[in-house]
Write a protein that holds these residues in place. Structure first.
Motif, mmCIF file in Angstrom:
data_model
loop_
_atom_site.group_PDB
_atom_site.id
_atom_site.type_symbol
_atom_site.label_atom_id
_atom_site.label_comp_id
_atom_site.label_asym_id
_atom_site.label_seq_id
_atom_site.Cartn_x
_atom_site.Cartn_y
_atom_site.Cartn_z
ATOM 1 N N ALA A 94 -2.719 -0.240 -4.657
ATOM 2 C CA ALA A 94 -2.260 -0.536 -3.511
ATOM 3 C C ALA A 94 -2.262 -2.102 -4.837
ATOM 4 C CB ALA A 94 -3.267 -0.814 -2.457
ATOM 5 N N TRP B 294 -2.350 -2.891 -10.926
ATOM 6 C CA TRP B 294 -2.383 -2.379 -9.234
ATOM 7 C C TRP B 294 -3.841 -1.210 -9.311
ATOM 8 C CZ3 TRP B 294 -2.040 3.264 -10.046
ATOM 9 C CH2 TRP B 294 -1.552 3.651 -11.047
ATOM 10 N N ILE C 27 -7.415 -4.699 -0.241
ATOM 11 C CA ILE C 27 -8.028 -3.472 -0.898
ATOM 12 C C ILE C 27 -9.119 -2.925 -1.464
ATOM 13 C CG2 ILE C 27 -7.578 -2.862 -3.586
ATOM 14 C CD1 ILE C 27 -4.165 -4.924 -2.834
ATOM 15 N N TYR D 271 0.943 -1.181 0.014
ATOM 16 C CA TYR D 271 0.497 -0.039 0.266
ATOM 17 C C TYR D 271 0.760 1.017 0.018
ATOM 18 C CZ TYR D 271 -3.941 2.657 1.477
ATOM 19 O OH TYR D 271 -5.100 4.321 1.714
ATOM 20 N N THR E 221 -6.374 4.406 -4.739
ATOM 21 C CA THR E 221 -7.794 4.490 -3.407
ATOM 22 C C THR E 221 -8.021 6.048 -3.494
ATOM 23 O OG1 THR E 221 -6.200 4.397 -2.377
ATOM 24 C CG2 THR E 221 -6.938 1.604 -2.641
#
Length: 292
Positions: free
Chosen positions: A212, A80, A228, A44, A83
């Motif tokens: 993440a 990936w 996630i 992360y 976020t």
């Protein structure tokens, strides 16, 4: 993000999170060196460049489709997912300038903006911004811009929160900073004369992300993917927006502080994973006389 991680941990009796905090670069190096024996299940990170660096080493696995589809394509890859986001902006002294006084082209600032400028060349977000300029405009144009900034007398600051505070104090006309620093200033001083301007389609309009990825070799794939996914729930996205002033990545959650929505901005068309190409940026800045 510590309180959010703790909250997620507390919701599930079968989940026992062990968090290792360090810089993104330290984590990438550690996970690569640990190889298949790494105890990490999820990486992360505060920036897409680090996520891309680890993915390019083959140390990650694909993001599930049902998670990936929650976020716009430009803020994720197959390895990936973003976020929360941060937009490059120009905080300016709204007591002395109007938005129309601020150039919409980042390359124009050193010569065309009539006022004291500042940047933070040793700060990671600024270095990512210069990296984006290299990718978009090439090394020669970027080196010239860095040189022009020095010729214009742009002040160097240690970080972008200091720049935003200096703008609010009337010490600077404008600077370059991530959007949330001005919002933090306004949260402390609602009447401070600081506002944000946005450039268009260039490195000054870069939207970078925290994000993440699930690590290759983990035996806890389901838990890692679910963790996630929880970072993209409405509750977590509202946390990012209201507690950290970051841009939510899920379209249904609006930003705070009067910010334009992501789809109202004009970020450049750039692969965020390529922001990992930092060493060439540092070399260019040193060559132009700047100590990053």
């Amino acid at each position: 993000v510590g309180p959010l991680v703790e909250y997620i941990d507390e919701q599930y009796p079968d989940l026992d999170l062990t968090v290792r905090y360090a810089s993104s670069t330290d984590h990438v190096n550690a996970i690569i060196n640990e190889g298949e024996g790494s105890p990490a299940d999820v990486f992360y990170s505060v920036n897409a460049g680090s996520l891309g660096a680890l993915a390019s080493e083959g140390r990650t696995q694909a993001v599930p489709d049902d998670v990936a589809e929650l976020v716009r394509e430009e803020f994720r890859t197959d390895q990936w997912i973003g976020t929360s986001g941060r937009a490059r902006t120009v905080p300016y002294d709204s007591g002395e300038y109007d938005a129309e006084d601020v150039p919409s082209d980042i390359m124009a600032f050193p010569e065309e903006f009539d006022g004291d400028l500042a940047w933070a060349p040793s700060y990671g977000s600024c270095q990512a911004f210069v990296t984006a300029m290299r990718l978009l405009r090439g090394d020669e144009a970027t080196r010239q811009w860095v040189t022009d900034m020095q010729d214009a007398g742009a002040a160097g600051y240690a970080n972008e929160f200091l720049i935003s505070n200096a703008v609010a104090d009337g010490e600077l006309a404008a600077g370059f900073a991530n959007h949330y620093y001005a919002l933090r200033v306004k949260a402390q001083r609602p009447d401070a004369p600081i506002d944000l301007a946005f450039t268009s389609g260039d490195a000054g309009a870069l939207i970078n992300v925290s994000g993440a990825e699930v690590l290759e070799g983990t035996e806890r794939v389901d838990l890692a993917e679910n963790f996630i996914a929880h970072l993209l729930t409405a509750e977590a996205q509202e946390f990012f927006a209201t507690r950290t002033f970051a841009y939510p990545m899920v379209p249904g959650v609006p930003p705070v502080g009067g910010l334009p929505r992501v789809d109202e901005l004009s970020p450049p068309d750039i692969d965020l994973s390529e922001l990992s190409e930092l060493e060439a940026t540092l070399d260019l800045m040193r060559d132009a006389g700047v100590s990053p």
